[in-house]
Scaffold this motif. Structure first.
Motif, PDB file in Angstrom:
ATOM      1  N   VAL A 151       0.858  -1.182   0.000  1.00 40.17           N
ATOM      2  CA  VAL A 151       0.000   0.000   0.000  1.00 40.17           C
ATOM      3  C   VAL A 151       0.898   1.238   0.000  1.00 40.17           C
ATOM      4  O   VAL A 151       1.877   1.296   0.759  1.00 40.17           O
ATOM      5  N   PRO A 152       0.630   2.243  -0.811  1.00 43.37           N
ATOM      6  CA  PRO A 152       1.464   3.450  -0.816  1.00 43.37           C
ATOM      7  C   PRO A 152       1.449   4.171   0.534  1.00 43.37           C
ATOM      8  O   PRO A 152       0.392   4.302   1.167  1.00 43.37           O
ATOM      9  N   LEU A 153       2.618   4.638   0.944  1.00 45.69           N
ATOM     10  CA  LEU A 153       2.759   5.348   2.222  1.00 45.69           C
ATOM     11  C   LEU A 153       3.283   6.768   2.040  1.00 45.69           C
ATOM     12  O   LEU A 153       2.729   7.713   2.596  1.00 45.69           O
ATOM     13  N   TYR A 154       4.384   6.920   1.289  1.00 41.47           N
ATOM     14  CA  TYR A 154       4.944   8.236   0.978  1.00 41.47           C
ATOM     15  C   TYR A 154       5.174   8.306  -0.533  1.00 41.47           C
ATOM     16  O   TYR A 154       5.690   7.360  -1.117  1.00 41.47           O
ATOM     17  N   SER A 155       4.829   9.421  -1.140  1.00 44.12           N
ATOM     18  CA  SER A 155       5.088   9.610  -2.576  1.00 44.12           C
ATOM     19  C   SER A 155       6.177  10.650  -2.763  1.00 44.12           C
ATOM     20  O   SER A 155       6.233  11.653  -2.044  1.00 44.12           O
TER      21      SER A 155
END
Length: 438
Positions: A151-155
């Protein structure tokens, strides 16, 4: 995402599919007991200037989670130089954390081990739904057509940061927009005794990120459409040579940078030793190192000519950190609660503000804190001129073998050896021979 040097990673990855059965003694539902442990183990990646910074950022949030749920989170911040090797060892031994951060470019490779929890509709629903996340960042969460592995956390995205004081001293009136202008500015900076642009020659991830983008600009992808390694095309060779030539030919990267592994180029930049640096969301690190916001500027990363965009005008990889759960966790429900907490609007704002990154959660992006000029530039890059690294199971091995080839070329350049088209091709041929045959 940054990444480590691992001499044995190729052999490890080749054995992962065969050893997937060793990846976990449990199931997605935990140990089978109704009583789940009240402690979770979390491996966080080093996002701040150092590990102590990360602990100061994360521990108050973990304490908040414990207060809300009664679940204690045991934190370990793992340096990038060790993270992938630690994860690969955990996937084969079954002795890993409950939750971990991974570089988003590793998603497909780690997915192929079978060790990570698949994010199917049920698991996404447990954390608020898949549609909360920006669509482009979901493209770096695993193999297309399969349930994501993370799951994305930081972009993040790359940009060109420049030291205003040094630019003024060198007589540079505007920041570079093209590679020719970068070289021109770099030579002016060397004339006043400074390094033109920073690089981290021993940082395999940084090497891959830059040569992947340059590959796009030259029309090379490093993989064929069906996932075969394609490292030795003329365009791939040209991309790698262009990057190493910043040191070898143009002399705007200091020879000492060949040994830099993590964040050292940012330190040089903050301490007025280097005039430019290509980096992902560096503002928070500059602040930590005592650099005020008015001392540096930021513009899109360079392109061959014109303005950034798709195709050969690509100027960044889609950078970021994902959060994954080991399938054999003994506290499946608690792990999902923790991911939901970390990807909540409140935590996304808190954590991404602390790290100077961009929330991958749509509603969190609306906070005014993410509308600063530097973050707007990065958001625009992610939206219009960034490309995801190939999502093939062999991607992490690509980072190792090609990243190492670039590292060795930087070392040769630092030692005064010539870097030629033939020598670059030879390194890439060696790298390609280490990839699995398809």
């Amino acid at each position: 995402m940054r990444r480590t040097r691992i001499a044995t990673v190729g052999a490890v990855i080749l054995s992962l599919v065969l050893s997937a059965a060793a990846c976990g003694g449990g199931s997605a539902g935990g140990s089978g007991s109704n009583e789940q442990p009240k402690t979770l183990t979390y491996w966080a990646s080093n996002q701040g200037a150092n590990i102590e910074v990360d602990k100061k950022v994360l521990q108050p949030e973990l304490d908040k989670f414990e207060k809300q749920t009664g679940i204690k989170v045991k934190l370990e911040v793992v340096p990038w130089a060790d993270l992938l090797k630690r994860i690969l060892t955990a996937t084969t031994s079954g002795q890993g954390p409950d939750i971990l951060n991974i570089g988003n470019t590793w998603s497909a490779s780690l997915q192929s081990t079978g060790a990570l929890l698949p994010w199917d509709a049920k698991n996404f629903d447990a954390i608020g739904g898949k549609d909360r996340f920006v669509e482009s960042v979901l493209g770096s969460t695993g193999v297309q057509g399969q349930d994501p592995a993370a799951v994305p956390l930081y972009s993040m995205a790359y940009a060109l940061y420049y030291n205003k004081k040094l630019f003024k001293e060198a007589g540079i009136t505007k920041p570079p927009a093209t590679w020719d202008e970068v070289v021109e500015a770099g030579k002016k900076l060397t004339k006043i005794g400074k390094s033109g642009i920073g690089a981290e020659g021993s940082n395999l991830s940084a090497n891959i990120h830059q040569v992947f983008v340059l590959g796009k600009q030259h029309g090379a992808d490093f993989f064929t459409a069906d996932g075969k390694a394609d490292f030795t095309s003329d365009n791939a060779v040209a991309a790698v040579k262009q990057y190493v030539d910043l040191m070898a030919t143009h002399k705007i990267v200091s020879p000492g940078n060949a040994e830099y592994a993590q964040n050292q180029s940012l330190s040089d930049f903050s301490n007025d030793k280097t005039g430019m640096v290509l980096w992902q969301t560096a503002a928070a690190t500059f602040k930590t190192q005592g650099m005020s916001e008015d001392e540096w500027g930021v513009v899109p990363a360079p392109v061959p000519s014109g303005r950034p965009g798709p195709g050969k005008q690509t100027n960044s990889m889609v950078a970021g950190i994902n959060m994954a759960v080991f399938k054999n966790t003994k506290n499946h429900d608690g792990a999902l609660k923790f991911v939901k907490f970390m990807t909540s609007d409140e935590e996304q704002k808190t954590l991404n503000k602390a790290y100077g990154s961009i929330p991958p959660v749509k509603t969190a992006q609306q906070d005014a804190a993410f509308n600063t000029p530097d973050l707007v530039a990065l958001r625009d890059t992610l939206a219009s001129s960034a490309a995801a690294l190939p999502q093939f199971p062999e991607e992490s091995q690509f980072e190792t073998v090609v990243g190492t080839a670039v590292k060795e070329l930087f070392a040769e350049a630092a030692a005064g050896q010539a870097v030629t088209t033939d020598s670059v091709r030879a390194k890439l041929e060696k790298a390609q021979q280490q990839m699995p045959k398809k």
